[in-house]
Design an enzyme around this catalytic site. Structure first.
Site, PDB file in Angstrom:
ATOM      1  N   ASP A  36      -5.969  -6.872  -1.974  1.00  9.41           N
ATOM      2  CA  ASP A  36      -4.526  -7.046  -2.161  1.00  9.41           C
ATOM      3  C   ASP A  36      -4.199  -8.091  -3.220  1.00  9.41           C
ATOM      4  O   ASP A  36      -3.176  -7.995  -3.894  1.00  9.41           O
ATOM      5  CB  ASP A  36      -3.851  -7.390  -0.837  1.00  9.41           C
ATOM      6  CG  ASP A  36      -3.814  -6.217   0.132  1.00  9.41           C
ATOM      7  OD1 ASP A  36      -4.029  -5.072  -0.308  1.00  9.41           O
ATOM      8  OD2 ASP A  36      -3.583  -6.440   1.330  1.00  9.41           O
ATOM      9  N   HIS A  86       0.815  -1.212   0.000  1.00  8.00           N
ATOM     10  CA  HIS A  86       0.000   0.000   0.000  1.00  8.00           C
ATOM     11  C   HIS A  86       0.851   1.265   0.000  1.00  8.00           C
ATOM     12  O   HIS A  86       1.957   1.287   0.527  1.00  8.00           O
ATOM     13  CB  HIS A  86      -0.894   0.018   1.240  1.00  8.00           C
ATOM     14  CG  HIS A  86      -1.710  -1.231   1.402  1.00  8.00           C
ATOM     15  ND1 HIS A  86      -1.949  -1.796   2.624  1.00  8.00           N
ATOM     16  CD2 HIS A  86      -2.319  -2.028   0.490  1.00  8.00           C
ATOM     17  CE1 HIS A  86      -2.690  -2.880   2.470  1.00  8.00           C
ATOM     18  NE2 HIS A  86      -2.914  -3.053   1.184  1.00  8.00           N
ATOM     19  N   LYS A 134       6.236   6.432   6.730  1.00  5.59           N
ATOM     20  CA  LYS A 134       5.790   5.534   7.800  1.00  5.59           C
ATOM     21  C   LYS A 134       6.988   5.118   8.644  1.00  5.59           C
ATOM     22  O   LYS A 134       8.097   4.928   8.130  1.00  5.59           O
ATOM     23  CB  LYS A 134       5.154   4.269   7.222  1.00  5.59           C
ATOM     24  CG  LYS A 134       3.857   4.496   6.488  1.00  5.59           C
ATOM     25  CD  LYS A 134       3.316   3.181   5.948  1.00  5.59           C
ATOM     26  CE  LYS A 134       2.053   3.404   5.154  1.00  5.59           C
ATOM     27  NZ  LYS A 134       1.571   2.138   4.546  1.00  5.59           N
ATOM     28  N   TYR A 156       2.085   1.757  13.289  1.00  2.79           N
ATOM     29  CA  TYR A 156       2.597   2.550  12.172  1.00  2.79           C
ATOM     30  C   TYR A 156       2.439   4.019  12.543  1.00  2.79           C
ATOM     31  O   TYR A 156       1.324   4.470  12.779  1.00  2.79           O
ATOM     32  CB  TYR A 156       1.770   2.381  10.904  1.00  2.79           C
ATOM     33  CG  TYR A 156       1.376   1.020  10.461  1.00  2.79           C
ATOM     34  CD1 TYR A 156       1.846   0.538   9.246  1.00  2.79           C
ATOM     35  CD2 TYR A 156       0.498   0.237  11.186  1.00  2.79           C
ATOM     36  CE1 TYR A 156       1.455  -0.705   8.792  1.00  2.79           C
ATOM     37  CE2 TYR A 156       0.114  -1.005  10.739  1.00  2.79           C
ATOM     38  CZ  TYR A 156       0.590  -1.472   9.545  1.00  2.79           C
ATOM     39  OH  TYR A 156       0.211  -2.696   9.088  1.00  2.79           O
TER      40      TYR A 156
END
Length: 181
Positions: free
Chosen positions: A168, A62, A72, A132
């Site tokens: 996904d 992603h 991130k 995250y």
């Protein structure tokens, strides 16, 4: 903190620098000054938490497009995961390359994922939990993804995925005209 450059330009594995005694240890997991000294993002606006119940759960790959591209900082706080990043920055000397590393509650490593990278992981244990830290707010209209087994990226997952979302699984093969616009 100890900052280890990865083979992908701008991405790091960060280890805690532990100071310990008979009680245990103390370590910083983030310091604005140390991140700034390495040219890394220093302001995070969201902290996300994921729990994956089953070993072999794959989440990814992603990313968000500009102007909402995300940096991130990923840490596994329970169990273990194999964390993977892909450099999708056109013009980067490492464009299209992937890199992976194990993050676990035991090793306490973190992956620093720069803007313009896709990110995902596979869980190596049941009940794996990750945090995250992100420097941009989630913007669904800018969200994108590439397939975790797209041959272009040659990702070598350490175990076979068991649980993968339909979203996904169904990303098309990478094409910059589709994925980067």
């Amino acid at each position: 903190m100890i900052f280890h450059k990865t083979p992908l330009d701008g991405a790091y594995i960060i280890e805690l620098e532990k100071r310990g005694d008979e009680r245990g240890f103390f370590a910083r997991a983030f310091c604005r000054n140390e991140f700034a000294d390495h040219g890394l993002a220093t302001e995070f606006v969201q902290v996300n938490n994921s729990l994956s119940a089953e070993k072999g759960t794959l989440r990814g790959m992603h990313y968000q497009l500009a102007p909402h591209a995300e940096t991130k900082l990923v840490r596994c706080i329970k169990g273990a995961l194999y964390d993977v990043i892909i450099d999708l920055r056109e013009g980067s000397k490492t464009f299209g390359q992937s890199y992976g590393a194990e993050l676990s509650a035991e090793n306490r490593r973190m992956m620093y994922v720069p803007k313009g990278f896709a990110h995902g992981f596979i869980t190596m244990t049941d009940n794996t939990e990750a945090f995250y830290f992100v420097d941009e707010f989630y913007a669904p209209e800018h969200e994108r993804g590439v397939r975790y087994n797209d041959p272009k990226f040659e990702i070598e997952w350490p175990i076979k995925p068991v649980v993968v979302s339909d979203k996904d699984k169904n990303h098309v093969d990478f094409d910059p005209a589709i994925h980067l616009k």
